[in-house]
Design a protein around this motif. Sequence first.
Motif, PDB file in Angstrom:
ATOM      1  N   MET A   1      39.404 -93.875  31.342  1.00 57.96           N
ATOM      2  CA  MET A   1      40.192 -95.097  31.435  1.00 57.96           C
ATOM      3  C   MET A   1      41.387 -94.867  32.363  1.00 57.96           C
ATOM      4  SD  MET A   1      42.148 -97.231  28.403  1.00 57.96           S
ATOM      5  CE  MET A   1      40.660 -97.305  27.404  1.00 57.96           C
ATOM      6  N   LYS A   2      41.620 -95.833  33.255  1.00 54.85           N
ATOM      7  CA  LYS A   2      42.741 -95.737  34.173  1.00 54.85           C
ATOM      8  C   LYS A   2      43.803 -96.763  33.784  1.00 54.85           C
ATOM      9  CE  LYS A   2      43.819 -95.008  39.019  1.00 54.85           C
ATOM     10  NZ  LYS A   2      43.250 -94.824  40.364  1.00 54.85           N
ATOM     11  N   ILE A   3      45.001 -96.268  33.508  1.00 51.78           N
ATOM     12  CA  ILE A   3      46.094 -97.143  33.072  1.00 51.78           C
ATOM     13  C   ILE A   3      47.277 -96.977  34.014  1.00 51.78           C
ATOM     14  CG2 ILE A   3      47.680 -97.723  31.207  1.00 51.78           C
ATOM     15  CD1 ILE A   3      45.687 -96.655  29.229  1.00 51.78           C
ATOM     16  N   GLY A   4      47.805 -98.099  34.489  1.00 50.76           N
ATOM     17  CA  GLY A   4      48.973 -98.092  35.347  1.00 50.76           C
ATOM     18  C   GLY A   4      50.247 -98.253  34.548  1.00 50.76           C
ATOM     19  N   ILE A   5      51.282 -97.573  34.968  1.00 51.18           N
ATOM     20  CA  ILE A   5      52.604 -97.690  34.365  1.00 51.18           C
ATOM     21  C   ILE A   5      53.513 -98.321  35.397  1.00 51.18           C
ATOM     22  CG2 ILE A   5      54.489 -96.501  33.196  1.00 51.18           C
ATOM     23  CD1 ILE A   5      51.744 -96.306  31.801  1.00 51.18           C
ATOM     24  N   MET A   6      53.994 -99.516  35.109  1.00 51.48           N
ATOM     25  CA  MET A   6      54.781-100.265  36.085  1.00 51.48           C
ATOM     26  C   MET A   6      56.208-100.431  35.593  1.00 51.48           C
ATOM     27  SD  MET A   6      53.946-103.911  37.805  1.00 51.48           S
ATOM     28  CE  MET A   6      54.917-104.408  39.235  1.00 51.48           C
ATOM     29  N   GLY A   7      57.173 -99.916  36.378  1.00 52.70           N
ATOM     30  CA  GLY A   7      58.569 -99.921  35.959  1.00 52.70           C
ATOM     31  C   GLY A   7      58.919 -98.590  35.325  1.00 52.70           C
ATOM     32  N   LEU A   8      59.804 -97.833  35.965  1.00 51.28           N
ATOM     33  CA  LEU A   8      60.124 -96.481  35.485  1.00 51.28           C
ATOM     34  C   LEU A   8      61.617 -96.342  35.214  1.00 51.28           C
ATOM     35  CD1 LEU A   8      57.851 -94.457  37.937  1.00 51.28           C
ATOM     36  CD2 LEU A   8      57.338 -95.192  35.596  1.00 51.28           C
ATOM     37  N   GLY A   9      62.188 -97.385  34.606  1.00 49.54           N
ATOM     38  CA  GLY A   9      63.606 -97.382  34.289  1.00 49.54           C
ATOM     39  C   GLY A   9      63.915 -96.693  32.976  1.00 49.54           C
ATOM     40  N   ASN A  10      65.019 -97.077  32.368  1.00 52.52           N
ATOM     41  CA  ASN A  10      65.553 -96.401  31.194  1.00 52.52           C
ATOM     42  C   ASN A  10      64.580 -96.374  30.020  1.00 52.52           C
ATOM     43  OD1 ASN A  10      67.730 -95.111  29.737  1.00 52.52           O
ATOM     44  ND2 ASN A  10      67.974 -97.040  28.645  1.00 52.52           N
ATOM     45  N   ILE A  11      63.984 -97.545  29.689  1.00 48.72           N
ATOM     46  CA  ILE A  11      63.076 -97.618  28.545  1.00 48.72           C
ATOM     47  C   ILE A  11      61.850 -96.737  28.773  1.00 48.72           C
ATOM     48  CG2 ILE A  11      61.534 -99.123  27.236  1.00 48.72           C
ATOM     49  CD1 ILE A  11      64.448 -99.467  26.520  1.00 48.72           C
ATOM     50  N   ASN A  59      45.513-102.266  43.435  1.00 50.35           N
ATOM     51  CA  ASN A  59      44.114-102.129  43.839  1.00 50.35           C
ATOM     52  C   ASN A  59      43.567-100.720  43.609  1.00 50.35           C
ATOM     53  OD1 ASN A  59      43.605-104.877  45.045  1.00 50.35           O
ATOM     54  ND2 ASN A  59      45.347-104.263  46.295  1.00 50.35           N
ATOM     55  N   SER A  60      44.144-100.034  42.623  1.00 52.59           N
ATOM     56  CA  SER A  60      43.743 -98.645  42.366  1.00 52.59           C
ATOM     57  C   SER A  60      42.649 -98.512  41.307  1.00 52.59           C
ATOM     58  CB  SER A  60      44.973 -97.824  41.944  1.00 52.59           C
ATOM     59  OG  SER A  60      45.532 -98.358  40.746  1.00 52.59           O
ATOM     60  N   GLY A  61      42.062 -99.642  40.901  1.00 48.39           N
ATOM     61  CA  GLY A  61      40.984 -99.585  39.910  1.00 48.39           C
ATOM     62  C   GLY A  61      41.478 -99.543  38.484  1.00 48.39           C
ATOM     63  N   LEU A  62      42.542-100.282  38.191  1.00 47.54           N
ATOM     64  CA  LEU A  62      43.146-100.268  36.863  1.00 47.54           C
ATOM     65  C   LEU A  62      42.255-100.931  35.808  1.00 47.54           C
ATOM     66  CD1 LEU A  62      46.788-101.366  37.784  1.00 47.54           C
ATOM     67  CD2 LEU A  62      45.999 -99.033  37.297  1.00 47.54           C
ATOM     68  N   ASP A  63      42.156-100.283  34.661  1.00 46.27           N
ATOM     69  CA  ASP A  63      41.556-100.913  33.477  1.00 46.27           C
ATOM     70  C   ASP A  63      42.628-101.627  32.667  1.00 46.27           C
ATOM     71  OD1 ASP A  63      38.775 -99.846  33.671  1.00 46.27           O
ATOM     72  OD2 ASP A  63      39.833 -97.923  33.485  1.00 46.27           O
ATOM     73  N   ALA A  64      43.829-101.070  32.683  1.00 47.30           N
ATOM     74  CA  ALA A  64      44.933-101.622  31.896  1.00 47.30           C
ATOM     75  C   ALA A  64      46.250-101.261  32.567  1.00 47.30           C
ATOM     76  CB  ALA A  64      44.903-101.070  30.470  1.00 47.30           C
ATOM     77  N   VAL A  65      47.300-101.958  32.169  1.00 48.51           N
ATOM     78  CA  VAL A  65      48.626-101.695  32.722  1.00 48.51           C
ATOM     79  C   VAL A  65      49.667-101.808  31.615  1.00 48.51           C
ATOM     80  CG1 VAL A  65      49.032-104.116  33.360  1.00 48.51           C
ATOM     81  CG2 VAL A  65      50.228-102.293  34.587  1.00 48.51           C
ATOM     82  N   MET A  66      50.691-100.966  31.695  1.00 48.56           N
ATOM     83  CA  MET A  66      51.835-101.041  30.789  1.00 48.56           C
ATOM     84  C   MET A  66      53.041-101.447  31.623  1.00 48.56           C
ATOM     85  SD  MET A  66      51.087 -97.649  28.429  1.00 48.56           S
ATOM     86  CE  MET A  66      52.280 -98.104  27.153  1.00 48.56           C
ATOM     87  N   ILE A  67      53.644-102.584  31.271  1.00 49.14           N
ATOM     88  CA  ILE A  67      54.717-103.169  32.075  1.00 49.14           C
ATOM     89  C   ILE A  67      56.065-102.903  31.414  1.00 49.14           C
ATOM     90  CG2 ILE A  67      55.651-105.315  33.016  1.00 49.14           C
ATOM     91  CD1 ILE A  67      52.778-106.402  33.072  1.00 49.14           C
TER      92      ILE A  67
END
Length: 294
Positions: A1-11, A59-67
């Motif tokens: 499974m490929k998961i993207g992590i978007m936003g790398l701030g404090n939280i 466009n990296s083939g994401l199955d899911a993303v965490m925003i």
Amino acid sequence: MKIGIMGLGNIAQKAYLPILNQMNEIDWIYHTRNKETLKILKSKYNWDCATSDFNIFMNSGLDAVMIHTPTSTHYQLIKLFLNRGIHVYVDKPVSESIEEVEELYALAKEKGVVLMVGFNRRYAPMYQKLKSIPGKNLLYLQKHRDNVVQDSTFALYDMMIHMVDLAVYLLDEEIVASIPHVRRDNNHLIYASLTLHTKNSSAFISINMQAGSRIETVELMSEEGHYRTENMDKLTVTQGNDVRIEQFGDWTPTLEKRGFSQIIQAFISNVEHQQTPNHLQSHQLVETLVKCKK
């Protein structure tokens, strides 16, 4: 499974990255527009897949993303990913517009993809113990701050929503009535309360921005006894004349105490089994507080 992590701030840095970087069974790809932050984190965690280019990420083939981006960006981003059939985990709230929240839940259902909100308290071990107690009749949930000045809508959707969602989770029956009350000063939140009633139980939820201390407590009563948690790491159980205190061991990680480790695993499981936990009601109840003129 490929998961993207978007936003790398404090939280993301405090609550998620320390866990994600130990989960080698997932193919992670990280994205932030801040190139300096990306450079620092890429070096710290020895990432192979990280980019500041959104098109590459998308466009990296994401199955899911965490925003983990600011709330103001959630609606457009969630809609974009859902329309592409990509499962979404997003920090609370989904949006400060209840119309947008309702639209996105409807879209997730239409597309057959998961939309999950980061209500970590549902997965905190002390609160899961409270959930398991039968015959609940009265609950008191409080989250207070030490003299903080914040916009009313922001504070309600940023802080109060945690306790509202926790109450929805802990109550074992359908909510049949709710009573909101809010006090503001120049549109700054002073305090707010929400009372929820089911057929056999009631929950009293409050937040005080001028409490003189920063504390979170939940009290629960049933025929079996009285239960009180404090800051998610201490549980006092009173049954008759017997008082018992439960606490975590010294080596229990904070992110496990607060349910972050568990909620990440829950999201992965939900994606695998196509299950969407519905937090729409929690947003709708908070909206009654936003609109409350009292």
